[in-house]
Design a protein around this motif. Structure first.
Motif, PDB file in Angstrom:
ATOM      1  N   HIS A  32      29.877  29.140  60.350  1.00  0.00           N
ATOM      2  CA  HIS A  32      28.518  29.563  59.983  1.00  0.00           C
ATOM      3  C   HIS A  32      27.847  30.246  61.180  1.00  0.00           C
ATOM      4  CE1 HIS A  32      24.197  28.758  59.063  1.00  0.00           C
ATOM      5  NE2 HIS A  32      24.168  28.043  60.157  1.00  0.00           N
ATOM      6  N   GLN A  46      18.512  28.307  55.902  1.00  0.00           N
ATOM      7  CA  GLN A  46      19.539  27.506  55.256  1.00  0.00           C
ATOM      8  C   GLN A  46      20.741  28.373  54.902  1.00  0.00           C
ATOM      9  OE1 GLN A  46      17.030  26.296  52.011  1.00  0.00           O
ATOM     10  NE2 GLN A  46      16.545  24.336  52.975  1.00  0.00           N
ATOM     11  N   THR A  48      25.018  28.185  53.025  1.00  0.00           N
ATOM     12  CA  THR A  48      26.045  27.411  52.333  1.00  0.00           C
ATOM     13  C   THR A  48      27.286  28.266  52.099  1.00  0.00           C
ATOM     14  OG1 THR A  48      26.386  25.868  50.503  1.00  0.00           O
ATOM     15  CG2 THR A  48      25.315  27.925  49.955  1.00  0.00           C
ATOM     16  N   TYR A  50      30.854  28.571  49.653  1.00  0.00           N
ATOM     17  CA  TYR A  50      31.468  28.161  48.395  1.00  0.00           C
ATOM     18  C   TYR A  50      32.953  28.481  48.490  1.00  0.00           C
ATOM     19  CZ  TYR A  50      26.723  28.357  46.449  1.00  0.00           C
ATOM     20  OH  TYR A  50      25.382  28.171  46.210  1.00  0.00           O
ATOM     21  N   GLU A  61      30.973  23.539  46.915  1.00  0.00           N
ATOM     22  CA  GLU A  61      30.000  23.968  47.921  1.00  0.00           C
ATOM     23  C   GLU A  61      30.170  23.187  49.220  1.00  0.00           C
ATOM     24  OE1 GLU A  61      25.200  24.869  48.023  1.00  0.00           O
ATOM     25  OE2 GLU A  61      26.174  24.342  46.132  1.00  0.00           O
ATOM     26  N   THR A  63      27.853  22.835  52.412  1.00  0.00           N
ATOM     27  CA  THR A  63      26.498  23.216  52.771  1.00  0.00           C
ATOM     28  C   THR A  63      26.048  22.693  54.127  1.00  0.00           C
ATOM     29  OG1 THR A  63      24.445  22.068  52.196  1.00  0.00           O
ATOM     30  CG2 THR A  63      26.115  21.953  50.625  1.00  0.00           C
ATOM     31  N   LYS A  66      22.185  18.758  52.489  1.00  0.00           N
ATOM     32  CA  LYS A  66      22.148  18.532  51.046  1.00  0.00           C
ATOM     33  C   LYS A  66      20.769  18.970  50.579  1.00  0.00           C
ATOM     34  CE  LYS A  66      23.312  15.446  47.398  1.00  0.00           C
ATOM     35  NZ  LYS A  66      23.648  14.121  46.947  1.00  0.00           N
ATOM     36  N   TYR A  67      20.729  20.056  49.804  1.00  0.00           N
ATOM     37  CA  TYR A  67      19.468  20.641  49.376  1.00  0.00           C
ATOM     38  C   TYR A  67      18.969  19.992  48.100  1.00  0.00           C
ATOM     39  CZ  TYR A  67      21.019  24.048  52.797  1.00  0.00           C
ATOM     40  OH  TYR A  67      21.464  24.638  53.945  1.00  0.00           O
ATOM     41  N   TYR A  71      23.819  19.758  41.787  1.00  0.00           N
ATOM     42  CA  TYR A  71      25.178  20.154  42.157  1.00  0.00           C
ATOM     43  C   TYR A  71      26.135  19.735  41.050  1.00  0.00           C
ATOM     44  CZ  TYR A  71      23.456  20.731  46.960  1.00  0.00           C
ATOM     45  OH  TYR A  71      22.781  21.141  48.083  1.00  0.00           O
ATOM     46  N   PRO A  75      28.362  18.085  47.260  1.00  0.00           N
ATOM     47  CA  PRO A  75      28.734  19.090  48.266  1.00  0.00           C
ATOM     48  C   PRO A  75      29.326  18.445  49.515  1.00  0.00           C
ATOM     49  CG  PRO A  75      26.383  18.712  48.337  1.00  0.00           C
ATOM     50  CD  PRO A  75      26.906  17.909  47.188  1.00  0.00           C
ATOM     51  N   TYR A  96      29.821  33.110  51.361  1.00  0.00           N
ATOM     52  CA  TYR A  96      28.848  32.529  52.288  1.00  0.00           C
ATOM     53  C   TYR A  96      27.476  33.114  51.970  1.00  0.00           C
ATOM     54  CZ  TYR A  96      26.361  31.696  56.672  1.00  0.00           C
ATOM     55  OH  TYR A  96      25.429  31.320  57.613  1.00  0.00           O
ATOM     56  N   TYR A  98      23.387  33.028  53.061  1.00  0.00           N
ATOM     57  CA  TYR A  98      22.474  32.638  54.134  1.00  0.00           C
ATOM     58  C   TYR A  98      21.055  33.054  53.771  1.00  0.00           C
ATOM     59  CZ  TYR A  98      20.315  32.291  58.725  1.00  0.00           C
ATOM     60  OH  TYR A  98      19.487  31.953  59.761  1.00  0.00           O
TER      61      TYR A  98
END
Length: 195
Positions: A32, A46, A48, A50, A61, A63, A66-67, A71, A75, A96, A98
């Motif tokens: 990332h 933030q 994530t 996939y 996912e 991430t 944890k948003y 889900y 995740p 990805y 962002y």
């Protein structure tokens, strides 16, 4: 120790990409940060990953946090998930995303696996840069920060589109002078057509 090379394509223009080399034992958090650095983005938002297939469909996912959303499957977290643990085949793909407001999306494809790591490289690292990447906060292009300063200095007010009412009458119609100019131009065009 295996070294993985991912090609990170900007979703809107696949001629713009960065090759990132990373050890298989490093985490998605490292990947990332490497992608953000390679495209000159900050890390204030933030993000994530996939797991993906050849059609870039989004699967499991991975991430940053944890948003607060639903889900399909629990995740995985970037900081505790190694890249090697999510590689299923030799051309593994990830999507990805962002900054969920701007939705910057990149397609990652595993393009090479090497068994030898270089002592000259601090992993993860960008090994190739192709094309001018998108600008996270407006236009910077080849002129760099100076252009941004100029652009901000001459910013128009919020609702202005850069057009003025100059040369228009009260109803937005042409003034007499402009009508005369238009008429004389039409006369010139007609007279050259007749010849």
């Amino acid at each position: 120790m295996a070294v993985l090379k991912f090609r990170a394509y900007y979703e809107e223009d696949d001629a713009v990409y960065r090759d990132v080399v990373i050890k298989h034992s490093q985490t998605f958090f490292d990947l990332h940060n490497a992608i953000l650095k390679s495209f000159e983005f900050d890390n204030k938002h933030q993000g994530t990953f996939y797991r993906s297939n050849d059609n870039w469909q989004r699967g499991r996912e991975i991430t940053l946090d944890k948003y607060d959303k639903e889900y399909k499957a629990e995740p995985l977290l970037m900081v505790s998930t190694t890249i090697g643990s999510e590689i299923r085949d030799t051309n593994q793909k990830f999507v990805y995303v962002y900054d969920f407001v701007k939705n910057w999306t990149f397609h990652l494809e595993l393009i090479n696996i090497s068994k030898e790591e270089s002592s000259k490289i601090a992993y993860p690292a960008t090994s190739r840069t192709e094309g001018i990447g998108p600008q996270q906060y407006g236009t910077r292009s080849l002129l760099g920060k100076k252009f941004v300063d100029i652009e901000e200095k001459y910013d128009l007010p919020q609702k202005s589109e850069g057009f003025s009412d100059e040369g228009e009458g009260e109803d937005g119609e042409q003034t007499e002078d402009e009508q005369t100019e238009s008429t004389s131009e039409e006369d010139i065009i007609e007279s050259t057509d007749e010849e």
